[in-house]
Scaffold this motif. Structure first.
Motif, PDB file in Angstrom:
ATOM      1  N   ALA A 217       0.827  -1.205   0.000  1.00  0.00           N
ATOM      2  CA  ALA A 217       0.000   0.000   0.000  1.00  0.00           C
ATOM      3  C   ALA A 217       0.862   1.257   0.000  1.00  0.00           C
ATOM      4  O   ALA A 217       0.518   2.269  -0.622  1.00  0.00           O
ATOM      5  CB  ALA A 217      -0.930   0.001   1.212  1.00  0.00           C
ATOM      6  N   GLY A 218       2.011   1.198   0.704  1.00  0.00           N
ATOM      7  CA  GLY A 218       2.922   2.333   0.704  1.00  0.00           C
ATOM      8  C   GLY A 218       3.468   2.634  -0.680  1.00  0.00           C
ATOM      9  O   GLY A 218       3.561   3.795  -1.088  1.00  0.00           O
ATOM     10  N   MET A 219       3.815   1.599  -1.446  1.00  0.00           N
ATOM     11  CA  MET A 219       4.292   1.819  -2.803  1.00  0.00           C
ATOM     12  C   MET A 219       3.196   2.396  -3.695  1.00  0.00           C
ATOM     13  O   MET A 219       3.465   3.250  -4.555  1.00  0.00           O
ATOM     14  CB  MET A 219       4.804   0.493  -3.397  1.00  0.00           C
ATOM     15  CG  MET A 219       6.033  -0.094  -2.707  1.00  0.00           C
ATOM     16  SD  MET A 219       7.482   0.983  -2.753  1.00  0.00           S
ATOM     17  CE  MET A 219       7.582   1.468  -1.021  1.00  0.00           C
TER      18      MET A 219
ATOM     19  N   ALA B 144       0.780   4.360  -2.600  1.00  0.00           N
ATOM     20  CA  ALA B 144       0.652   5.757  -2.183  1.00  0.00           C
ATOM     21  C   ALA B 144       1.761   6.617  -2.787  1.00  0.00           C
ATOM     22  O   ALA B 144       1.513   7.751  -3.215  1.00  0.00           O
ATOM     23  CB  ALA B 144       0.677   5.845  -0.660  1.00  0.00           C
ATOM     24  N   ILE B 145       2.984   6.088  -2.826  1.00  0.00           N
ATOM     25  CA  ILE B 145       4.086   6.835  -3.446  1.00  0.00           C
ATOM     26  C   ILE B 145       3.804   7.077  -4.919  1.00  0.00           C
ATOM     27  O   ILE B 145       3.973   8.185  -5.438  1.00  0.00           O
ATOM     28  CB  ILE B 145       5.418   6.081  -3.264  1.00  0.00           C
ATOM     29  CG1 ILE B 145       5.785   5.984  -1.782  1.00  0.00           C
ATOM     30  CG2 ILE B 145       6.536   6.779  -4.036  1.00  0.00           C
ATOM     31  CD1 ILE B 145       6.965   5.069  -1.501  1.00  0.00           C
TER      32      ILE B 145
ATOM     33  N   GLY C  21       3.434   7.054   2.272  1.00  0.00           N
ATOM     34  CA  GLY C  21       3.890   5.730   1.825  1.00  0.00           C
ATOM     35  C   GLY C  21       5.339   5.484   2.161  1.00  0.00           C
ATOM     36  O   GLY C  21       5.731   4.372   2.553  1.00  0.00           O
TER      37      GLY C  21
ATOM     38  N   SER D 258       6.876   2.552   4.974  1.00  0.00           N
ATOM     39  CA  SER D 258       7.870   1.626   4.416  1.00  0.00           C
ATOM     40  C   SER D 258       9.210   1.784   5.130  1.00  0.00           C
ATOM     41  O   SER D 258       9.919   0.802   5.364  1.00  0.00           O
ATOM     42  CB  SER D 258       8.029   1.857   2.908  1.00  0.00           C
ATOM     43  OG  SER D 258       6.799   1.691   2.242  1.00  0.00           O
TER      44      SER D 258
END
Length: 445
Positions: free
Chosen positions: A110-112, A114-115, A141, A145
């Motif tokens: 999910a962080g990737m 968001a980035i 994100g 991470s």
């Protein structure tokens, strides 16, 4: 590099484990070759690390164009430079709770995402407020991470914490320096639009999403030797030989640990030095008469020093019971570099850039100590969140204070004195954080 990691798997050692080994670095044993799931995880870690700084350094390279394009005031630009550590502190503290609920793989995935979304949206947000909001999405994100990478390394590679932290840190340094060095040339090659130059980095972030999609299924708490829990079949030998205790149900009272506080302050002071370097070092050289293009290249050299050293330092650190000697060496390089910037900023510019690049490698050392100062995956998660969130809060005033001192004094004497002075407590708390003990021991007393 991969050959070196594979060779680690064939070594055997017989001495009884030291206390440091019990805390996260068990003796190496004969392991079977890594399976496909393990290599997928390695690829995911490397791609994720590559994306943890371009959102910041690509913007720094085009900040003047962004300010002109958005009509951004000087105060808004100052706020923009303070947003990264603020977001890292605020959102990073949420990472352990999200990981317990959804699994660390799902949160990093999910962080990737968001980035990717933040980098794609912010050039076209249509105003300063939208640009800041989209930047905050990308930084959210990055924050989660940042915190979970040491947790994933500890959980899946408990007998190779140094190697995997080094690989991750090296990829992070490579992403940092690459974004600083090639954003402007890429922008010019594609027509000179700053929107295009910033949005391009969303492509790299999107590529990092792919390996984490299958890894997002992993919600279990048992450590693995690299195989995601969703896969069936015999457990790899890494799990048989390199077990990590199950995380305890009750969270640690992390604030009772002196080591946790020392590590948090060490993390904050090294982050302060890094953000001051990224934000102000080119200006120091330019004020000394160094051409603008050379000043940018000197910053890229400083950032690039982290690529090889970020791989070497964690490997050395995990083989030492105490990491104090490394802390002292890095602090000494920083003090000499700042002294050189004061005495002969133009004459010894390349030497000072190299020395400050070495000093900035306190970051991979801090990440390594996060993995070594806790016994369990849950302990690493709490320590990582506490050290990084507290540390990034500590780092917020530094770059702003340097700017104030520079503006009011009209020179770099006072700012450089501040930078050198901060290196002293950084070294002291780093030595304390590097002692051979764990936060579980201290929190239980």
């Amino acid at each position: 590099m991969m050959v070196g990691m594979a060779s680690e798997q064939t070594r055997t050692t017989t001495p009884p484990p030291t206390r440091t080994q019990a805390a996260g670095n068990p003796p190496r044993t004969a392991l079977r070759a890594w399976d496909r799931g393990t290599w997928l995880l390695v690829a995911g870690i490397v791609l994720a690390a590559l994306n943890l700084r371009p959102a910041i350094t690509s913007l720094g390279a085009l900040l003047e164009e962004v300010r002109d394009g958005l009509g951004m005031s000087g105060s808004a630009a100052g706020l923009l430079t303070s947003v990264p550590p603020l977001c890292f502190a605020v959102f990073g503290v949420m990472a352990p709770r999200l990981a317990r609920r959804f699994g660390p793989g799902a949160v990093v995935c999910a962080g990737m995402v968001a980035i990717t979304a933040g980098l794609l949206l912010r050039p076209y947000a249509g105003g300063t407020a939208g640009f800041l909001a989209a930047s905050a999405l990308a930084l959210m994100g990055i924050a989660v991470s940042n915190v979970l990478m040491p947790v994933i390394v500890k959980r899946h590679f408990p007998d190779r914490v140094g190697t995997m932290t080094g690989l991750y840190s090296m990829a992070l340094a490579l992403g940092t320096s690459a974004a600083a060095a090639i954003t402007v040339p890429m922008t010019e090659a594609l027509g000179g639009s700053w929107q295009t130059g910033l949005a391009l980095w969303a492509g790299l972030a999107a590529a990092a999403v792919l390996p984490w999609l299958p890894l997002a299924r992993d919600r279990g708490t048992a450590p693995g030797g690299g195989r995601p829990q969703g896969e069936r079949g015999p457990r790899p030998a890494a799990q048989a030989h390199a077990r990590v205790p199950q995380p305890s149900a009750a969270p640690l009272r992390i604030t009772r640990s002196r080591t946790a506080w020392a590590l948090a302050v060490f993390f904050g002071l090294q982050a302060t030095a890094a953000y001051i370097t990224m934000g102000w070092m080119p200006q120091i050289f330019r004020d000394a008469g160094v051409p603008a293009s050379t000043a940018g290249l000197l910053l890229a050299v400083t950032m690039a020093m982290g690529v090889p050293l970020a791989f070497v330092i964690p490997r050395v650190a995990t083989r030492l019971p105490r990491q104090g000697p490394i802390v002292l060496a890095l602090g000494g390089c920083g003090l000499v570099g700042y002294a050189g910037l004061y005495l002969a900023p133009a004459g010894g510019a390349w030497a000072w850039a190299l020395l400050l690049g070495i000093a900035n490698c306190a970051f991979p050392l801090a990440l390594t100590m996060v993995g070594m100062r806790a016994r369990t995956g849950a302990g690493v998660a709490q320590l990582s969140a506490f050290a990084q969130s507290t540390g990034y809060l500590i780092s917020i005033p530094g770059p702003l204070l340097v700017g104030v001192l520079y503006q009011h004094s009209g020179g770099w004497g006072l700012p450089l004195a501040l930078m050198a002075a901060l290196m002293v407590p950084q070294t002291v708390v780093g030595v304390l954080a590097g002692r051979d003990r764990t936060v579980e021991e201290e929190a239980a007393r």
